[in-house]
Design a protein around this motif. Structure first.
Motif, PDB file in Angstrom:
ATOM      1  N   ARG A  50       2.396   8.202  -5.914  1.00 56.96           N
ATOM      2  CA  ARG A  50       2.538   7.555  -7.224  1.00 56.96           C
ATOM      3  C   ARG A  50       3.789   8.127  -7.895  1.00 56.96           C
ATOM      4  O   ARG A  50       3.698   8.766  -8.954  1.00 56.96           O
ATOM      5  CB  ARG A  50       1.288   7.815  -8.093  1.00 56.96           C
ATOM      6  N   CYS A  51       4.934   7.898  -7.264  1.00 60.06           N
ATOM      7  CA  CYS A  51       6.175   8.483  -7.770  1.00 60.06           C
ATOM      8  C   CYS A  51       6.456   7.969  -9.182  1.00 60.06           C
ATOM      9  O   CYS A  51       6.352   6.758  -9.433  1.00 60.06           O
ATOM     10  CB  CYS A  51       7.333   8.125  -6.850  1.00 60.06           C
ATOM     11  N   LYS A  52       6.837   8.888 -10.038  1.00 59.25           N
ATOM     12  CA  LYS A  52       7.036   8.511 -11.449  1.00 59.25           C
ATOM     13  C   LYS A  52       8.201   7.542 -11.615  1.00 59.25           C
ATOM     14  O   LYS A  52       8.288   6.852 -12.615  1.00 59.25           O
ATOM     15  CB  LYS A  52       7.276   9.754 -12.294  1.00 59.25           C
ATOM     16  N   TYR A  53       9.109   7.509 -10.651  1.00 60.55           N
ATOM     17  CA  TYR A  53      10.272   6.627 -10.770  1.00 60.55           C
ATOM     18  C   TYR A  53      10.171   5.416  -9.832  1.00 60.55           C
ATOM     19  O   TYR A  53      11.159   4.702  -9.632  1.00 60.55           O
ATOM     20  CB  TYR A  53      11.574   7.386 -10.465  1.00 60.55           C
ATOM     21  N   CYS A  54       8.992   5.196  -9.262  1.00 62.35           N
ATOM     22  CA  CYS A  54       8.852   4.137  -8.252  1.00 62.35           C
ATOM     23  C   CYS A  54       9.381   2.796  -8.776  1.00 62.35           C
ATOM     24  O   CYS A  54       9.042   2.382  -9.878  1.00 62.35           O
ATOM     25  CB  CYS A  54       7.384   3.988  -7.873  1.00 62.35           C
ATOM     26  N   HIS A  55      10.202   2.131  -7.973  1.00 57.61           N
ATOM     27  CA  HIS A  55      10.677   0.822  -8.419  1.00 57.61           C
ATOM     28  C   HIS A  55       9.886  -0.319  -7.778  1.00 57.61           C
ATOM     29  O   HIS A  55      10.207  -1.478  -7.974  1.00 57.61           O
ATOM     30  CB  HIS A  55      12.203   0.667  -8.222  1.00 57.61           C
ATOM     31  N   THR A  94       3.647  -2.546  -5.079  1.00 59.72           N
ATOM     32  CA  THR A  94       3.260  -2.393  -3.670  1.00 59.72           C
ATOM     33  C   THR A  94       2.154  -1.348  -3.505  1.00 59.72           C
ATOM     34  O   THR A  94       1.672  -1.122  -2.402  1.00 59.72           O
ATOM     35  CB  THR A  94       4.454  -1.939  -2.791  1.00 59.72           C
ATOM     36  N   TRP A  95       1.772  -0.663  -4.574  1.00 59.70           N
ATOM     37  CA  TRP A  95       0.852   0.478  -4.444  1.00 59.70           C
ATOM     38  C   TRP A  95      -0.516   0.085  -3.893  1.00 59.70           C
ATOM     39  O   TRP A  95      -1.026   0.697  -2.986  1.00 59.70           O
ATOM     40  CB  TRP A  95       0.642   1.136  -5.815  1.00 59.70           C
ATOM     41  N   ASN A  96      -1.092  -0.931  -4.524  1.00 59.00           N
ATOM     42  CA  ASN A  96      -2.478  -1.267  -4.206  1.00 59.00           C
ATOM     43  C   ASN A  96      -2.556  -2.124  -2.947  1.00 59.00           C
ATOM     44  O   ASN A  96      -2.009  -3.219  -2.886  1.00 59.00           O
ATOM     45  CB  ASN A  96      -3.081  -2.014  -5.410  1.00 59.00           C
ATOM     46  N   GLY A 103       0.811  -1.215   0.000  1.00 57.18           N
ATOM     47  CA  GLY A 103       0.000   0.000   0.000  1.00 57.18           C
ATOM     48  C   GLY A 103       0.839   1.256   0.000  1.00 57.18           C
ATOM     49  O   GLY A 103       1.829   1.340   0.734  1.00 57.18           O
ATOM     50  N   CYS A 104       0.474   2.221  -0.856  1.00 61.83           N
ATOM     51  CA  CYS A 104       1.131   3.527  -0.848  1.00 61.83           C
ATOM     52  C   CYS A 104       0.173   4.548  -1.459  1.00 61.83           C
ATOM     53  O   CYS A 104      -0.532   4.239  -2.422  1.00 61.83           O
ATOM     54  CB  CYS A 104       2.439   3.494  -1.636  1.00 61.83           C
ATOM     55  N   ARG A 105       0.144   5.751  -0.885  1.00 56.18           N
ATOM     56  CA  ARG A 105      -0.721   6.814  -1.436  1.00 56.18           C
ATOM     57  C   ARG A 105      -0.001   7.601  -2.523  1.00 56.18           C
ATOM     58  O   ARG A 105      -0.628   8.295  -3.306  1.00 56.18           O
ATOM     59  CB  ARG A 105      -1.108   7.801  -0.334  1.00 56.18           C
TER      60      ARG A 105
HETATM   61  S1  SF4 Z   1       8.714   5.346  -4.467  1.00 55.94           S
HETATM   62 FE1  SF4 Z   1       6.883   4.056  -4.780  1.00 55.94          FE
HETATM   63  S2  SF4 Z   1       6.558   3.051  -2.837  1.00 55.94           S
HETATM   64 FE2  SF4 Z   1       7.960   4.753  -2.461  1.00 55.94          FE
HETATM   65  S3  SF4 Z   1       6.648   6.490  -1.874  1.00 55.94           S
HETATM   66 FE3  SF4 Z   1       6.915   6.617  -4.080  1.00 55.94          FE
HETATM   67  S4  SF4 Z   1       5.190   5.509  -4.968  1.00 55.94           S
HETATM   68 FE4  SF4 Z   1       5.328   4.925  -2.815  1.00 55.94          FE
END
Ligand code: SF4
Length: 242
Positions: free
Chosen positions: A34-39, A43-45, A30-32
């Motif tokens: 939505r980082c454009k570079y998220c690796h 895990t978001w949902n 879970g995460c609120r």
């Molecule tokens: S990098 Fe990904 S998991 Fe980390 S805060 Fe940003 S969206 Fe959430």
């Protein structure tokens, strides 16, 4: 004994980058943001968790590795681990009973009374500040910057040890003016043990493809070593521990 189940993405028994020493790292779902570079977009949902465990069940797994991690510790990462603050609180209480060092790897976006209580059992916060520029922050992460700065200021007010992390993304977070502002914001903090300027990388791109989400930074390359060094120098010049 609590029956609350944490929603987990995965465990890593011997992590070396998420806090001091060898660490058992647990990635919560879970995460609120939505980082454009998220690796870790997988895990978001919140509902896509791979397993559920009570804090006692999780601790049983961790204790199998205690001989290896007793000079390191345990890190809750994600996703955003503080979305499950009650679970984090229960689990960290157990860690402290076992004499284990506790760290949480967070975006700092979730801040409430349970988070405050969980922080009482947290030895170190790895705080990832994505951008000090409110407009860039919103575009890059889809959430506002203000709550994150409020969280950072709270950590300073309770003198909680922190490691600051900032990902250097060319075209997004490499503007000298923004880096300077971030360094100036952090400079008065007395609780920062380390600042890590991390080069943007594209290792997560394959996960975006697997999830059928268009990767937004397709044309963005990692920063050059020179750019990285220049950014670090800005923080060093403010007396920050790089
Ligand atoms: S990098 Fe990904 S998991 Fe980390 S805060 Fe940003 S969206 Fe959430």
């Amino acid at each position: 004994m609590s029956k609350l189940k944490g929603m987990l993405h995965s465990h890593e028994s011997c992590g070396t980058v998420d806090g001091p020493g060898l660490r058992y790292v647990i990635f919560l779902q879970g995460c609120r943001l939505r980082c454009k570079y998220c690796h870790n977009p997988d895990t978001w949902n919140h509902d896509d968790h791979k397993l559920t465990q009570t804090s006692e069940e999780l601790m049983k797994d961790v204790l199998r590795y205690k001989p290896y991690i007793q000079n390191g510790g345990v890190t809750l990462s994600g996703g955003e681990p503080l979305l499950q603050a009650t679970f984090a609180l229960e689990f960290f209480k157990l860690c402290k009973k076992e004499g284990l060092h506790t760290a949480v790897d967070t975006s700092g976006y979730i801040f409430n009374d349970t988070v405050k209580e969980a922080l009482e059992y947290t030895d170190l916060v790895l705080l990832d500040i994505k951008s000090i520029n409110p407009k860039t922050h919103l575009e890059l992460t889809e959430v506002e910057l203000a709550p994150i700065l409020e969280f950072a200021n709270y950590l300073q007010s309770i003198n909680k040890a922190i490691w600051i992390r900032h990902v250097l993304v060319p075209g997004w977070t490499d503007k000298e003016e923004d880096l300077q502002k971030l360094a100036e914001f952090l400079s008065p903090f007395t609780n920062i043990e380390k600042v890590e300027i991390l080069p943007y990388h594209r290792l997560g791109e394959v996960k975006w493809e697997q999830l059928n989400i268009p990767y937004p930074l397709k044309d963005t390359l990692p920063p050059s070593p020179e750019l990285l060094e220049k950014a670090k120098a800005i923080f060093r010049a403010q007396g920050l521990p790089i």
